[in-house]
Design an enzyme around this catalytic site. Structure first.
Site, PDB file in Angstrom:
ATOM      1  N   SER A 372      45.031   8.582   6.145  1.00  0.00           N
ATOM      2  CA  SER A 372      44.076   8.491   7.634  1.00  0.00           C
ATOM      3  C   SER A 372      43.312   6.980   7.762  1.00  0.00           C
ATOM      4  O   SER A 372      42.617   6.914   6.869  1.00  0.00           O
ATOM      5  CB  SER A 372      43.064   9.633   7.580  1.00  0.00           C
ATOM      6  OG  SER A 372      42.376   9.522   8.822  1.00  0.00           O
ATOM      7  N   ARG A 373      43.765   6.212   8.285  1.00  0.00           N
ATOM      8  CA  ARG A 373      43.255   4.987   8.424  1.00  0.00           C
ATOM      9  C   ARG A 373      42.074   4.815   9.280  1.00  0.00           C
ATOM     10  O   ARG A 373      41.262   3.478   9.164  1.00  0.00           O
ATOM     11  CB  ARG A 373      44.201   4.092   9.102  1.00  0.00           C
ATOM     12  CG  ARG A 373      45.677   3.904   8.426  1.00  0.00           C
ATOM     13  CD  ARG A 373      46.734   2.935   8.922  1.00  0.00           C
ATOM     14  NE  ARG A 373      47.945   3.244   8.470  1.00  0.00           N
ATOM     15  CZ  ARG A 373      48.946   3.863   9.173  1.00  0.00           C
ATOM     16  NH1 ARG A 373      48.854   4.428  10.111  1.00  0.00           N
ATOM     17  NH2 ARG A 373      49.985   4.017   8.348  1.00  0.00           N
ATOM     18  N   VAL A 374      41.258   5.958   9.924  1.00  0.00           N
ATOM     19  CA  VAL A 374      40.375   5.457  10.643  1.00  0.00           C
ATOM     20  C   VAL A 374      39.293   6.674  10.306  1.00  0.00           C
ATOM     21  O   VAL A 374      38.126   6.465  10.156  1.00  0.00           O
ATOM     22  CB  VAL A 374      40.566   5.854  12.276  1.00  0.00           C
ATOM     23  CG1 VAL A 374      39.402   5.874  13.029  1.00  0.00           C
ATOM     24  CG2 VAL A 374      41.574   4.756  12.761  1.00  0.00           C
TER      25      VAL A 374
END
Length: 518
Positions: A372-374
């Site tokens: 999950s990049r955010v």
């Protein structure tokens, strides 16, 4: 009785008066003709002013109601349309009329709790919907200057996701795996967990069986808050044009709430079927095929849909639209054409492993391939601190467990790591329809961090999980309330949770009455 001559005479006497009341105004009709039709697509000649996405009316040879079609391709001499209804009464040479309007759907609070098709028509047997308005299904994504930072969590209630792959409101997170491995189950649990958060959920089923969608709706009605959900249903027996339109219609319905300062969650199940439907339409319309016979704009049809998910800034109301698209792989191949497209569009992916699923670990999330990049910026302070080392410990355990399966000798430290990892895996396994509150998740992470579960037999971890919620409500109610309200884990709160869980572990370790008598 008046004769015919008298009737004509009376009619002529009033003719001039009637002509005087008639207002003759010019009217422009845009008319074309069907060049060819079949398999729910049609090619039309004429209508030079037609736009992409415009609705056309096809006259039927049997004199019935006109059939609506949507424009998908524009060539110099032909227009390609997907039919949104039954095309059995349409023949080559029939008239086609331009409407000048694009596909639109009703939006508003009146859709909450309802099941509708891709055109916003109710299919749940309820009354007609008196919507607040009508919005086009194709809309531009918010500009960069209209967006804000993703800073608010969207909790799924699943510990493996909220701890190691957290989501934020306004994020786009792909859920991807082979068929029948629990993708829809994660989406359902996420919808159920929003029952007390105020997030409006829009579930869009594309090409699914009616029985499968009925199970989703029944689960949300039983465990969640269906009065804050919209179900958009485009079953597999609907025309391909309807199925292709469904995700865009569902996104428009969800945007109504985000543009008014609210929070919305859009679940699309699934985009792999959506891509296949668009490939079918494109090949029938004789568009040039590309890789795996998909048309060249297959990336664009999904990017222009998912880019509409965003966290809006204060000037735009501060609302958010979170997208959870689902996608299917074949034999776990993440390098396929559609999976790689979707991974590049979204802000991360939750990858499910068929092997884990069949071994009984559900949700079967492969934490090594998932990211999950955010959402990590949105985690509560307590969750972030406790989950810092969890992913590393769990990944290390998985590697050591594979090594020990070959029967190699292990030392005491390695054995402790493996035993600790098995309890982490047991805690990450959750039953369906039972999402956990933030405080409950924090309590489980505290138990893992303090290694309280290492003192408990592995087969009793699931029993502890089932009893932990009620136990903490009785013995640590105030600390649990504080965690749910502010997301902080103060030293005294942590100590109270450790004491309560330690007491429960000791109680579960005690032999029962029958064992004592023996």
């Amino acid at each position: 009785m008046s004769t015919l001559a008298e009737s004509v005479k009376n009619r002529l006497s009033t003719a001039s008066e009637l002509l005087g009341q008639l207002k003759a105004e010019p009217r422009l009709d845009l008319i074309g003709r069907v060049e060819r039709v079949g398999d729910n697509v049609a090619s039309v000649r004429g209508l030079p002013e037609t736009r992409l996405g415009e609705l056309l009316l096809f006259e039927r040879s049997d004199g019935g109601e006109p059939v609506v079609g949507i424009v998908l391709t524009l060539d110099p001499d032909l227009i390609g349309c997907a039919m949104l209804g039954d095309d059995s009464g349409i023949r080559a040479g029939n008239l086609v009329r331009g409407t000048g309007s694009v596909a639109s759907v009703p939006v508003g609070d009146q859709l909450l709790g309802r099941t509708v098709n891709a055109l916003g028509v109710p299919v749940d047997g309820g009354p007609e919907i008196e919507a607040a308005g009508v919005e086009p299904v194709e809309r531009p994504a918010p500009a960069i200057v209209d967006r804000d930072f993703v800073d608010t969590p969207l909790n799924t209630g699943l510990l493996v996701i909220d701890a190691m792959l957290p989501l934020g409101r306004g994020q786009r997170e792909l859920i991807i795996s082979d068929r029948e491995t629990g993708k829809t189950a994660i989406a359902i649990d996420t919808m159920i967990n929003q029952r007390d958060t105020g997030v409006v959920c829009v579930y869009c089923a594309v090409g699914q069986k009616t029985s499968s969608v009925s199970q989703v709706i029944d689960a949300v009605k039983r465990y969640g808050a269906p009065e804050r959900c919209i179900f958009v249903f485009a079953p597999s027996d609907d025309p391909p044009g309807i199925q292709w339109l469904a995700p865009y219609a569902a996104c428009t319905m969800a945007e109504y709430f985000s543009e008014r300062g609210g929070d919305a969650l859009l679940i699309i199940d699934d985009l792999s079927k959506h891509a296949v439907i668009y490939r079918q339409l494109s090949l029938l319309l004789r568009n040039p095929p590309g890789r795996e016979a998909y048309p060249g704009d297959i990336f664009y049809i999904h990017s222009r849909l998912l880019e509409r998910a965003a966290k809006l800034n204060r000037e735009r109301g501060g609302g958010s639209l979170t997208a959870l698209p689902l996608a299917a792989t074949e034999e776990g191949n993440l390098s396929g054409y559609i999976p790689t497209n979707l991974i590049s569009i979204t802000d991360g992916q939750i990858v499910l492993e068929p092997r884990l699923f069949h071994e009984g670990q559900k949700p079967a999330v492969n934490v090594g391939k998932s990211v999950s990049r955010v959402g990590g910026k949105t985690q509560s302070h307590a969750m972030r601190r406790l989950a810092e080392n969890l992913r590393l410990e769990y990944t290390q355990f998985l590697e050591l467990e594979i090594f020990t399966r070959f029967g190699g000798m292990v030392d005491e430290r390695t054995r402790q790591i493996i035993e600790h990892g098995r309890r982490i895996r047991a805690v990450l396994t959750q039953p369906q329809f039972a999402p956990l509150s933030v405080a409950h998740q924090v309590a489980l992470l505290v138990a893992i961090d303090e290694r309280l579960l290492d003192r408990l037999p592995l087969d009793k971890v699931s029993e502890l999980q089932s009893k932990l919620g009620d136990w903490l409500n009785q013995h640590a109610a105030e600390p649990m309330r504080r965690i749910n309200s502010d997301g902080e884990l103060e030293p005294d709160t942590r100590a109270a949770i450790v004491t309560a869980i330690g007491a429960l572990v000791e109680r579960l370790n005690q032999p029962d009455a029958t064992a004592v008598k023996r």
